[in-house]
Design a protein around this motif. Structure first.
Motif: not given
Length: 549
Positions: A52-53, A60-63, A141-142
């Motif tokens: 998700a990150f 960038p359209a939805a994430g 995770l990031l």
């Protein structure tokens, strides 16, 4: 066999996970970030968080960091959980916020005003899920997202075309144009997209996720809001909390279903439609047959009618009759109203839905131990407000437009005024997101979800029917032609590949059809014979990808 189907089948077969974990998302680099986490011993939730990150950088359209959504988890030990990190209305929001001073209606504002931004929930929601079921360090995770933002990534043709399409909107805001173009000119396939402000924001969140709600990132958000007429205050950000909810539960042909509860309507529509369809022998009718499409559309019609009347944020509408709506008895009553040879008629005097907003995104994860995550999150419309937070590098949502606009006014122009989904301070707008997990004999057998606005439940329903009733593998279940009915407008939306004979038969039954190029972008994991099959919706979004442990 269609060439499209053949190519997708070959891709799927090359990506089948041989008894290992699987991550399916709309972007290859994000799926690979999640799969790498699984290889290091991370949990399904760890992989979902990392994916998700990463999507916030490469899709960038939805994430996003500036939006919200839902995470459904089904661990092999312990109880299923559902994290609601939907955006909330700021404290200054109110039911009449979209009315002009003279009392006339003003279209909810999108893309150029900050008044339509809800308090983002993504960072807090992912942190809450990790706190409950994560195994690897938060900063780990990031790390993929930070690297992808700082070093950049090479744009595919699909990504470059998507960004180029948004340039007219980006031009309204200098910082956004600078981030997503080359000095105002469109980026091309093969160019590297570097997002340094976003990398710095992600690095701060890796050290302390609370920075988003009360640190440097929060101050950047509030500064932008104060300067440009936004509603979100520092107090709104500090007050945001994700909510842990009980997943909705249903059954279908011996399978247990776990699905999204309100404020999402996805689970209600899905389970209610499946309850109705359980009374028919769909397998004998055949996938894509006139009878199967007709009955499925009629089931969706009735489930969406109930959605319109009853659903909203349960904190503000505590009397939602979910037990009745999801009962087999209610399905029996609704099924009795369906004619097998003729379309029903929706009542236009009550409700009509506004346009779909397709640019949500979904990811599905199944780790090698059988733990599953189904995660759907969104900025609302494509690229949300189409405006980044200056200095922070992430796009803001335009989610407040999902509230009903005019209290008490519902008409054929698309205005809906029912009380459960009016804007109030702290309320979460009604959603159609539909993350779902299917279980048989204690083991996960399917994980599914999709973007697509109000078409989401129909898309997810189609993948379930394709696998359960029609015996399709994951690839075929994703690629099969889709259709959708949402009560009003009174029509069936169909993809171009739905057979001509089926269309003609549906029209003879009294249905009105509307053709669309594509519907949704399902990301599906199916377990058959003990082996996990991942299928990404590659022809509807060519960058979709499966990555295995």
């Amino acid at each position: 066999m269609h060439l499209r189907f053949f190519l997708s089948l070959c891709l799927s077969l090359s990506l089948l996970a041989q008894g290992k974990g699987v991550v399916v998302s709309q972007e290859r680099l994000a799926s690979e970030a999640g799969a790498a986490v699984l290889r290091e011993g991370g949990s399904a939730v760890d992989a979902a968080v990392a994916t998700a990150f990463a999507l916030a950088v490469v899709h960038p359209a939805a994430g996003n960091l500036g939006g919200g959504g839902f995470l459904l988890s089904r661990p092999t030990s312990g109880q299923p959980s559902f994290v609601d990190f939907r955006e909330t209305a700021p404290a200054s929001a109110h039911p009449r916020m979209w009315l002009k001073a003279d009392g006339t209606y003003d279209e909810p504002r999108h893309h150029d005003e900050l008044a339509s931004v809800g308090v983002p929930g993504t960072v807090a929601g992912l942190r809450e899920a990790w706190k409950r079921e994560g195994r690897l360090p938060w900063a780990r995770l990031l790390a993929p997202a930070i690297r992808l933002a700082r070093e950049g990534f090479v744009l595919s043709e699909n990504q470059a075309a998507s960004l180029a399409e948004q340039l007219p909107a980006f031009r309204k805001h200098g910082p956004t144009l600078a981030q997503f173009s080359r000095k105002g000119e469109p980026l091309r396939a093969g160019d590297r997209l570097v997002q340094r402000d976003l990398a710095r924001t992600l690095a701060r969140l890796a050290k302390d996720w609370r920075d988003f709600y009360r640190g440097t990132t929060a101050r950047l958000i509030v500064r932008d809001m104060k300067a440009n007429g936004g509603l979100i205050t520092a107090a709104d950000l500090r007050a945001y909390r994700p909510v842990l909810r009980e997943p909705l539960r249903g059954t279908y042909r011996g399978l247990e279903l776990l699905a999204a509860p309100p404020p999402s309507s996805g689970g209600q529509v899905l389970i209610e439609a499946l309850n109705i369809l359980e009374g028919y022998d769909l397998r004998a009718m055949g996938a894509g047959s006139p009878a199967a499409v007709h009955l499925t559309s009629e089931a969706l019609r009735r489930a969406f009618a109930d959605r319109a009347q009853f659903l909203g944020d349960p904190a503000f509408t505590p009397d939602i009759p979910l037990a009745r709506l999801l009962s087999k008895a209610h399905a029996d009553e609704l099924r009795a109203t369906i004619r097998p040879d003729h379309a029903s008629t929706s009542d236009p005097a009550r409700f009509i839905w506004p346009k779909d907003r397709p640019d949500t995104t979904h990811l599905s994860v199944l780790d090698g131990k059988g733990n599953a995550v189904s995660l759907t999150y969104t900025l609302e419309e494509s690229y949300g407000l189409r405006r980044i937070v200056p200095g922070a590098g992430f796009l803001l949502n335009d989610e407040l437009g999902d509230f009903n606009a005019v209290p008490g006014l519902t008409d054929t122009a698309g205005r809906i005024g029912t009380a459960p989904n009016l804007a109030r301070p702290g309320q979460r707008p009604l959603s159609s997101m539909c993350p779902v997990i299917l279980v048989k004999d204690g083991r996960v057998v399917m994980v599914s979800g999709s973007p697509g606005g109000r078409t989401i439940p129909a898309t997810v329903l189609g993948t379930v029917l394709n696998a359960v009733d029609f015996g399709m593998d994951a690839r075929a279940a994703v690629d099969a032609p889709r259709f959708h009915h949402q009560w009003l407008p009174d029509r069936i939306q169909v993809e171009a590949d739905l057979p001509a004979a089926t269309r003609e038969a549906l029209q003879a039954m009294g249905h009105t059809l509307k053709e669309v190029k594509k519907q949704g972008c399902a990301q599906v994991i199916l377990v058959r014979d003990g082996r996990a099959e991942g299928a990404a919706d590659t022809w509807r979004w060519v960058d979709s990808s499966v990555a295995s442990e």
